[in-house]
Motif scaffolding. Structure first.
Motif, mmCIF file in Angstrom:
data_model
loop_
_atom_site.group_PDB
_atom_site.id
_atom_site.type_symbol
_atom_site.label_atom_id
_atom_site.label_comp_id
_atom_site.label_asym_id
_atom_site.label_seq_id
_atom_site.Cartn_x
_atom_site.Cartn_y
_atom_site.Cartn_z
ATOM 1 N N ALA A 174 35.920 42.678 37.527
ATOM 2 C CA ALA A 174 37.322 42.404 37.202
ATOM 3 C C ALA A 174 37.518 41.836 35.800
ATOM 4 C CB ALA A 174 37.922 41.431 38.223
ATOM 5 N N ASP A 198 51.590 44.596 34.680
ATOM 6 C CA ASP A 198 50.712 44.949 35.782
ATOM 7 C C ASP A 198 49.626 43.892 35.894
ATOM 8 O OD1 ASP A 198 48.297 46.481 37.054
ATOM 9 O OD2 ASP A 198 50.016 47.793 37.396
ATOM 10 N N TYR A 199 49.165 43.632 37.114
ATOM 11 C CA TYR A 199 48.115 42.629 37.309
ATOM 12 C C TYR A 199 46.834 43.003 36.579
ATOM 13 C CZ TYR A 199 45.382 45.607 40.464
ATOM 14 O OH TYR A 199 44.606 46.604 40.982
ATOM 15 N N ARG A 200 46.633 44.291 36.304
ATOM 16 C CA ARG A 200 45.414 44.729 35.638
ATOM 17 C C ARG A 200 45.368 44.306 34.167
ATOM 18 N NH1 ARG A 200 46.000 50.733 38.057
ATOM 19 N NH2 ARG A 200 48.152 50.167 37.538
ATOM 20 N N GLU A 211 42.003 51.840 34.617
ATOM 21 C CA GLU A 211 42.856 52.394 35.660
ATOM 22 C C GLU A 211 44.324 52.314 35.248
ATOM 23 O OE1 GLU A 211 42.073 50.398 39.283
ATOM 24 O OE2 GLU A 211 39.931 50.889 39.297
ATOM 25 N N TYR A 212 44.703 51.194 34.656
ATOM 26 C CA TYR A 212 46.078 51.030 34.188
ATOM 27 C C TYR A 212 46.388 52.057 33.097
ATOM 28 C CZ TYR A 212 50.062 48.936 31.751
ATOM 29 O OH TYR A 212 51.279 48.724 31.139
ATOM 30 N N THR A 239 43.030 41.155 25.980
ATOM 31 C CA THR A 239 43.767 42.218 26.659
ATOM 32 C C THR A 239 45.264 42.131 26.402
ATOM 33 O OG1 THR A 239 42.078 42.260 28.386
ATOM 34 C CG2 THR A 239 44.180 43.323 28.885
ATOM 35 N N TYR A 294 31.941 44.555 30.026
ATOM 36 C CA TYR A 294 31.958 43.746 31.247
ATOM 37 C C TYR A 294 30.887 42.667 31.164
ATOM 38 C CZ TYR A 294 35.035 47.263 33.217
ATOM 39 O OH TYR A 294 36.097 48.101 33.454
ATOM 40 N N ALA A 328 43.457 41.105 35.124
ATOM 41 C CA ALA A 328 42.125 41.517 35.589
ATOM 42 C C ALA A 328 41.681 42.664 34.693
ATOM 43 C CB ALA A 328 42.188 41.936 37.051
ATOM 44 N N SER A 329 41.252 42.335 33.487
ATOM 45 C CA SER A 329 41.051 43.321 32.426
ATOM 46 C C SER A 329 39.970 44.339 32.749
ATOM 47 C CB SER A 329 40.707 42.609 31.114
ATOM 48 O OG SER A 329 39.627 41.697 31.308
ATOM 49 N N TYR A 388 39.976 46.225 35.113
ATOM 50 C CA TYR A 388 40.649 47.395 35.665
ATOM 51 C C TYR A 388 41.633 48.013 34.667
ATOM 52 C CZ TYR A 388 38.798 45.145 39.831
ATOM 53 O OH TYR A 388 37.965 44.545 40.749
ATOM 54 N N LEU A 389 41.470 47.685 33.404
ATOM 55 C CA LEU A 389 42.413 48.161 32.397
ATOM 56 C C LEU A 389 42.352 49.678 32.239
ATOM 57 C CD1 LEU A 389 44.510 47.112 30.391
ATOM 58 C CD2 LEU A 389 42.706 46.988 28.662
#
Length: 327
Positions: free
Chosen positions: A138, A261-263, A272-273, A244, A133, A266-267, A269-270
């Motif tokens: 995000a 997926d939007y994630r 979570e995906y 990503t 990060y 918004a890497s 949150y990858l």
């Protein structure tokens, strides 16, 4: 529509028009004149078709110029991306001519080391996802690390190929500012660069449910992608061709039904995906995976030591005490 085209053209000129800042500003100001005329014509009580026609012609010229901007292989590259991945597979042997293994003391203080290495594909035992990060919750850079039975880790990362003196710009990544490069690296190099030198926050997750055959297929994907970039260089794109999206493309070769997926954009949150699609250690809550997978402090404390990879994996769910073998 004219407003959007006008804004796009302004950024395109800023990032790609040749010359110094003054030349870029002049080019943008010249472009603004027909853009404003076209916007006024579109919203006025009487459409002024000649203004729209002039703008349309200039936009066509802009697109022709834009098409002439092509990725290159022969720029004055920054040291850490100077050597693109060059790899080949001979039977069960993966041979890489330029694995990056820099010793970092600071952002501009490092020892340059590119090494030829061989790996036994029959000995690949694990695949880990590393998220680093660098700009809020995000946005994270995505890396994939392969573990082998001899304890070595090999990390792949799709990055911008910076020229000397350049720095990353997410906005510039939309306007063909950077070529893409695939880097193969020793784990100590690429993780320490981010955790210790750049001050980023780094998380590691063991990917679950991959058979040895699938792991080898993922490695072959990176070799194939490296060959493609060697034969036809491409631009890095902040939205459609980044660290990503290449991982998603990789995983879709293994699991074709992975959902968009939007994630993926918004890497940050990858993880979570990956959990939602069953890709992380089963039976462990995401909060626990994140807490135990945060390797930032362990990496900083370990430094450039021989057992770096096993030390940063201590306590990460799904990873035995040896650190590299599959669950």
């Amino acid at each position: 529509m004219c407003l959007c085209i006008g804004i796009w053209g302004g950024f395109a000129l800023w990032y790609q028009f040749p010359g110094n800042v003054v030349a870029k500003v002049v080019a943008i100001l010249v472009w603004c004149v027909p853009s404003i005329w076209a916007i006024r014509a579109g919203f006025g009580p009487v459409r002024r078709w000649h203004s729209l026609a002039v703008f349309g012609v200039l936009f066509a010229v802009m697109l022709i110029w834009w098409a002439t901007i092509t990725p290159q292989q022969d720029r004055a590259w920054a040291d850490d991306v100077a050597q693109p991945l060059h790899a080949r597979i001979e039977g069960d042997r993966l041979i890489i001519d330029n694995v990056r293994n820099f010793h970092w003391r600071g952002k501009t203080d490092y020892d340059v080391r590119w090494e030829k290495r061989e790996y036994d594909l029959s000995q690949v035992q694990s695949v880990d996802m590393i998220l680093s990060y660098w700009m809020g919750p995000a946005i994270a850079h995505t890396l994939v690390s392969f573990g082998f039975a001899d304890g070595r880790q090999l990390v792949f990362s799709l990055e911008i190929r910076k020229e000397q003196g350049e720095s990353f710009s997410a906005l510039g990544g939309f306007f063909r500012k950077f070529e893409a490069v695939l880097v193969a690296s020793d784990e100590r190099d690429i993780v320490l660069t981010r955790s210790n030198v750049r001050g980023e926050d780094v998380y590691l997750y063991r990917l679950h449910g991959l058979s040895p055959d699938k792991m080898r297929e993922l490695l072959r994907f990176y070799v194939d992608r490296a060959e493609q970039l060697e034969q036809a260089p491409r631009f890095y794109n902040t939205l459609t061709s980044n660290c990503t999206t290449v991982v998603f493309e990789l995983m879709r070769r293994i699991q074709p039904n992975l959902p968009l997926d939007y994630r993926l954009l918004a890497s940050g949150y990858l993880a979570e995906y990956a959990e939602d699609v069953g890709g992380l250690t089963p039976g462990v809550p995401l909060a626990r995976l994140q807490q135990a997978g945060r390797i930032t402090l362990r990496a900083r404390e370990a430094g450039d030591v021989a057992n770096f990879s096993s030390r940063i994996r201590a306590g990460v769910p799904g990873i035995p005490a040896s650190g590299t073998t599959s669950q």
